[in-house]
Scaffold this motif. Sequence first.
Motif, PDB file in Angstrom:
ATOM      1  N   ARG A  95       0.661  -1.348  -0.270  1.00  0.00           N
ATOM      2  CA  ARG A  95       0.100   0.103   0.212  1.00  0.00           C
ATOM      3  C   ARG A  95       0.985   1.538   0.025  1.00  0.00           C
ATOM      4  NH1 ARG A  95      -5.049  -0.471   0.904  1.00  0.00           N
ATOM      5  NH2 ARG A  95      -5.608   1.760   0.529  1.00  0.00           N
ATOM      6  N   SER A  96       2.084   1.744   0.797  1.00  0.00           N
ATOM      7  CA  SER A  96       2.532   2.870   1.147  1.00  0.00           C
ATOM      8  C   SER A  96       3.889   2.474  -0.105  1.00  0.00           C
ATOM      9  CB  SER A  96       3.292   2.586   2.407  1.00  0.00           C
ATOM     10  OG  SER A  96       4.635   1.596   2.298  1.00  0.00           O
ATOM     11  N   ILE A  98       2.903   2.863  -3.991  1.00  0.00           N
ATOM     12  CA  ILE A  98       1.831   2.500  -4.652  1.00  0.00           C
ATOM     13  C   ILE A  98       1.615   4.227  -4.724  1.00  0.00           C
ATOM     14  CG2 ILE A  98       1.835  -0.116  -5.108  1.00  0.00           C
ATOM     15  CD1 ILE A  98      -1.291   0.784  -4.437  1.00  0.00           C
ATOM     16  N   HIS A 115       0.175  22.440  -4.172  1.00  0.00           N
ATOM     17  CA  HIS A 115      -0.271  22.136  -3.381  1.00  0.00           C
ATOM     18  C   HIS A 115      -0.655  20.311  -3.068  1.00  0.00           C
ATOM     19  CE1 HIS A 115      -0.452  26.330  -0.906  1.00  0.00           C
ATOM     20  NE2 HIS A 115       0.485  25.292  -0.405  1.00  0.00           N
ATOM     21  N   ASN A 116      -1.608  20.300  -4.710  1.00  0.00           N
ATOM     22  CA  ASN A 116      -1.874  19.414  -4.892  1.00  0.00           C
ATOM     23  C   ASN A 116      -0.456  18.290  -5.105  1.00  0.00           C
ATOM     24  OD1 ASN A 116      -4.919  18.412  -5.899  1.00  0.00           O
ATOM     25  ND2 ASN A 116      -4.739  19.823  -6.634  1.00  0.00           N
ATOM     26  N   LEU A 119       0.312  17.731  -1.436  1.00  0.00           N
ATOM     27  CA  LEU A 119      -0.225  16.470  -0.726  1.00  0.00           C
ATOM     28  C   LEU A 119      -0.298  15.637  -0.565  1.00  0.00           C
ATOM     29  CD1 LEU A 119      -3.303  17.260   0.142  1.00  0.00           C
ATOM     30  CD2 LEU A 119      -4.076  15.978  -2.066  1.00  0.00           C
ATOM     31  N   PRO A 120       0.761  14.302  -1.205  1.00  0.00           N
ATOM     32  CA  PRO A 120       0.948  12.821  -0.296  1.00  0.00           C
ATOM     33  C   PRO A 120       2.448  13.369   0.749  1.00  0.00           C
ATOM     34  CG  PRO A 120       1.445  13.500  -2.742  1.00  0.00           C
ATOM     35  CD  PRO A 120       0.496  14.585  -2.533  1.00  0.00           C
ATOM     36  N   LYS A 122       2.862  15.830   2.449  1.00  0.00           N
ATOM     37  CA  LYS A 122       2.209  16.812   3.619  1.00  0.00           C
ATOM     38  C   LYS A 122       1.668  15.387   4.658  1.00  0.00           C
ATOM     39  CE  LYS A 122       2.048  20.904   2.871  1.00  0.00           C
ATOM     40  NZ  LYS A 122       2.822  22.119   4.157  1.00  0.00           N
ATOM     41  N   LEU A 123       1.222  14.787   3.953  1.00  0.00           N
ATOM     42  CA  LEU A 123       0.397  13.231   4.986  1.00  0.00           C
ATOM     43  C   LEU A 123       1.344  13.244   5.258  1.00  0.00           C
ATOM     44  CD1 LEU A 123      -2.531  12.250   2.181  1.00  0.00           C
ATOM     45  CD2 LEU A 123      -2.295  12.571   4.909  1.00  0.00           C
ATOM     46  N   ARG A 124       2.781  12.170   5.082  1.00  0.00           N
ATOM     47  CA  ARG A 124       3.289  11.792   5.295  1.00  0.00           C
ATOM     48  C   ARG A 124       4.507  12.892   6.328  1.00  0.00           C
ATOM     49  NH1 ARG A 124       1.934   9.066   0.460  1.00  0.00           N
ATOM     50  NH2 ARG A 124       2.694   6.448   0.218  1.00  0.00           N
ATOM     51  N   GLY A 125       3.903  13.325   5.705  1.00  0.00           N
ATOM     52  CA  GLY A 125       4.488  14.949   7.301  1.00  0.00           C
ATOM     53  C   GLY A 125       6.340  15.241   6.850  1.00  0.00           C
ATOM     54  N   LYS A 127       8.882  17.811   6.101  1.00  0.00           N
ATOM     55  CA  LYS A 127       8.584  18.525   6.523  1.00  0.00           C
ATOM     56  C   LYS A 127       9.232  19.824   4.819  1.00  0.00           C
ATOM     57  CE  LYS A 127       9.786  18.088  10.865  1.00  0.00           C
ATOM     58  NZ  LYS A 127      10.996  17.967  11.908  1.00  0.00           N
ATOM     59  N   ARG A 165       2.212  14.063  -8.189  1.00  0.00           N
ATOM     60  CA  ARG A 165       1.746  14.087  -7.489  1.00  0.00           C
ATOM     61  C   ARG A 165       1.954  12.607  -7.225  1.00  0.00           C
ATOM     62  NH1 ARG A 165      -4.817  14.798  -6.749  1.00  0.00           N
ATOM     63  NH2 ARG A 165      -4.626  12.734  -8.186  1.00  0.00           N
ATOM     64  N   PHE A 169       6.543  11.019  -3.893  1.00  0.00           N
ATOM     65  CA  PHE A 169       6.315  10.431  -2.503  1.00  0.00           C
ATOM     66  C   PHE A 169       7.636   9.292  -2.870  1.00  0.00           C
ATOM     67  CE2 PHE A 169       3.058   7.133  -3.010  1.00  0.00           C
ATOM     68  CZ  PHE A 169       2.554   7.763  -3.404  1.00  0.00           C
TER      69      PHE A 169
ATOM     70  N   SER B 446       5.871  16.796  12.237  1.00  0.00           N
ATOM     71  CA  SER B 446       4.721  16.382  10.918  1.00  0.00           C
ATOM     72  C   SER B 446       3.517  15.156  11.588  1.00  0.00           C
ATOM     73  CB  SER B 446       5.941  14.897  10.649  1.00  0.00           C
ATOM     74  OG  SER B 446       6.108  14.567  11.640  1.00  0.00           O
ATOM     75  N   GLY B 741      -1.645   5.843  -0.836  1.00  0.00           N
ATOM     76  CA  GLY B 741      -1.302   4.330  -0.292  1.00  0.00           C
ATOM     77  C   GLY B 741      -1.447   4.213   0.585  1.00  0.00           C
TER      78      GLY B 741
END
Lengths: 252, 827
Positions: A95-96, A98, A115-116, A119-120, A122-125, A127, A165, A169, B446, B741
């Motif tokens: 999952r993480s 792909i 920002h689009n 997005l991924p 930011k979600l993963r933190g 910086k 996008r 990541f 984070s 993911g």
Amino acid sequence: MPCSIELKSVSQSFENISSASIASKVNASTITLFENLDLSIHQGQSYAITGPSGAGKSSLLMLLSGLEKPTSGQGTYLNDKQINDNHSSSLDNLRSEIGFIFQQFHLLPELTALHNIALPLKLRGDKQAIKKAKHWLEKVGLSDRANHKPSQLSGGEQQRVAIARALVFSPKFIFADEPTGNLDQHNANEIADILFACCKENNAGLIIVTHSSDLASKAQNIYCLANGELTKTSSTNSVNKQQDEEKQVASC
Amino acid sequence: MLKHQLQLAWYYFQQEYSQPHQKLLRWVQAILMIFIVTLTLSSNTIQHYLQGNLQNLLGADAVLTQKNKLTTKQLTLLENFSDKVVNTSQINTTLTFNGKWQSAKLKAVGNDYPLQGQLLTSTSLQSPAIVTNGGPLAGNIWLDSRLLASLTLSIGDVIKLGEQTFIVSKVLIHEPDRLMEGHNVAMRALVNKSDMKKLAFPADLIQHRYLISASKSQVQQLIDWQQEQLPAAHINHKLGAHPLALFWQRTENFLGLASIILFFMAAIAIEQIAQVHLKKEQYFSAICMSLGASKATGLQLSLFKWLINIVVLIPVVALLSGVFHWLVVSWLSETFAEITWQLELWLTAKTIATSVLLFAVFHSPVWLTLCQTSVSKLFHQNHKSMSLGLVKLCALLVLVLVAVNYSDNGLLTLMLVSSILITIILIVAISWVVLTLGEKTTQQFSGLVPFTFFMMKQRLLSKSTQILGIGLSTFLLLFTLMFLKDLGNTMGAYQRTHDGNVMVSQASQVEMNAIKKWSKEYDINLRQAKPYVYAKVVKINNQALNKFTTKPSDSLATLSHSIRLHWTQDIPKTNSLVQGTWWKKDAEKWQQISLEEEVMTDLGLDLGDTLTFIINQQSYTFTITASHVYKPGSGSIIFWVQMPQTAIQHINAPHYNMASLELNDDQWPLLGQLWQKHPTIRMVSLQELTKQFDAILAMVTKVISGFAVMIILLAIIVILSSINALEGKEKKKNSVIMSFGFLKKTCLQLNIIEWLITALIIAIGAIAGTYITGMLIYQSQFSLPYQPDFLILFITLTIILSTVTLLGIYASRHSLKSSVKQLMADN
């Protein structure tokens, strides 16, 4: 050794329940998309799956990405660590690793292009999200459109943002469902080149589902799914294509 | 063609019937219509009842009431306008028996009483009522059953009033000239006219009533004569409105204002639902046009669908409103004797039609969008148009106009509307500050919280509509509940904070001296004593009071009777000056007054305006030079109108006093002694006050609780509507996140964090809004000091946070049912 995804003897079928049969609770027929299908996908390689509508291409994509379970058979994922142990795991662990690219782009309308892309991350933190997003925006040739919202971008530009996008990541595999289906020939070629080049540069496996033979021909491995069978089509141009892609990477 | 389109609209209506946005719309419309129709039907029933009550209970064609007895000349003139005149007099007094006391209205009548209608009496509490001609014989007194019970008297007992003794000879069941039956709770006693003279009450405390039998034209002549010759007198007549009608109209206006709050909330809910409607209808209309249909077809279909939706609701609304109306009438029958329920089809239809028109205004943005739609909309999504904003502004204007029209209290309406606007600005500002600060400060960290702040900040516009909708509903709900709680607390705390436990509302100079002597003798604490004269406002700026303004208000209702005019050299400790200048010591210009701020606002008065009073049959004109408000903490005796101390030298009128006393438990029985000697002292014990407060509180609690239930229902609908409006976007967002993911669990966590932040903003906004509204409204409108309890605020904050978060998460569970496959299926 690269990471890989393996499907062994997988079958996919579903119940076809019409509104009439819901009422009677009978006559539910089973539709089988494919049976005993084997497929190996390796990181760093590109794959195209073609075939007629309704053949089960998107379902195969869902199985490969681990988002759906096969009716029978097994899907496994072998990552870098497991390669040494010679030990594979279920596709849930994928999952993480792909990313997805869609025909309709599916950018979030309230966010700018920058920002689009961020997005991924930011979600993963992460910086460094904005910095990396800017870098990717540059890669797909849209650094001057950073603050534009999706509604202010053309279809081709939106798909470039979607590609950035999906890759920002550094996923190991990219699944693309008709990524050029909404674009004109010129834009489709451009997007395809960027997509293949960027995946190559990031050493990401690329799996494309498409009706376009032009797009499919850019892949290193071409499969055709029809009548429940997956057959590999030999690509005479594959060597030349690979050379072209290497050139593209240099410019990417 | 029309039939075909109606069929098509019916088909699509059925298709969309169970869709969430349609369900929510039906709920909002149904709740609001049921409330409005029930309110209208109940009001109408009461108005009819009061009208009938007037006809039955006036006991004369007209009644002229005034403080002084008419002169022989005036009486002769009066007789010219009538066929027969019967004179009665009455006074508020306190009856005592065996150490018990009870205040009552004592009426003196002759043998010519009653003029019209039936006087009913009985020989014992258990005996049937009999029609009686003429009042009691001299030395006899007839008491109503409550008075008998309260003093534990029996027929044949002897009671002492002043220096006179009376034999209780009959039970008074009904007097035909009692206007206030069912409303005035004063206990009643009847004596002979000649005894009233013997009792030698101060002349200015006796109210003289002249029951007149007259034709319609004579009544009109009488009114003209009274206005010219006896402006301080009061006339009730069969041609006019019930004295309670004005009171009820004001109550109705208050409920009207309350229903405006509901309309505001319904408008918010409909606005949120309209966002979904707008997209669906626009898409549908564009598809129809791409298939060759005209623009008008799409619009007509949408209109028909909306109408069918309303038509389907009407039977349910009519039935439920009828049931609620019946319940309200049953409840009111405890207060309004013999009030009956009746089916009011025409009124129901009229009210529903008005509500439907208002709904149409709220829904008009959808139709306006359809007028502007084109096939190209299928290619280019949502272009916001300026005219749409204009329509929404118009809807807001309609709401404000309805609010202004309904309200009798301009200041209260202005404050409420201002509070709503301030809360809107506050919530918008808080949203921006919280999200900006949240995003900036969490940038370095984070995790999911920084991401949620980032996403919410990026989607500020769409998110703030949701926050605003829920925030406003929460504010209105919170304010209603806070008000209920604070009102209850204030009433409960009255015993502790009130200065003194006996309030003297009227004591003549002689009586006041007796009180002072009595309190000194028994070491009773006399806390405050303030003098006043009775004055009746007859003209404002040289214009008769009833012509100056016809809009009912608290102030007008009070000014139409005699008020207490206080004189003082300095600003009382219980007041503070809000405008103008207070008169200097020994002011030579004595014809100046200070008026309470609320009265100024209600009547639209300014400094420099003049008020003409009748004081002891003399006319005096005063200029308003100052305005004051109540300042809590220094006692509870306050006056609406105050004049310089020097003025009293120029006014020849009996002086009265208001005072407060503090009695300990042992001193209570001494009150009977005082009252027996001075039965006309108007005193009320705290016990009686709290009894009245409890009764009012019980009624207020019932009304506000019912109202709070309506608001809670609408608040839930607003939350559901706002979630429904954003559901598509949320679903897509979740699917996109999963395509990076992430698991559904992450989406759920993000959802929880987002709702927690949303609820936090809403809670801060609603509490701040309630605080500001409390500061604005409490003191000036309800004389309640607003002292927010921070523990309560914290508990409220926690309740709002958890309720909104839980409701939000529960309602947005559909948006979590998303998947990457759905994004692919969108291809």
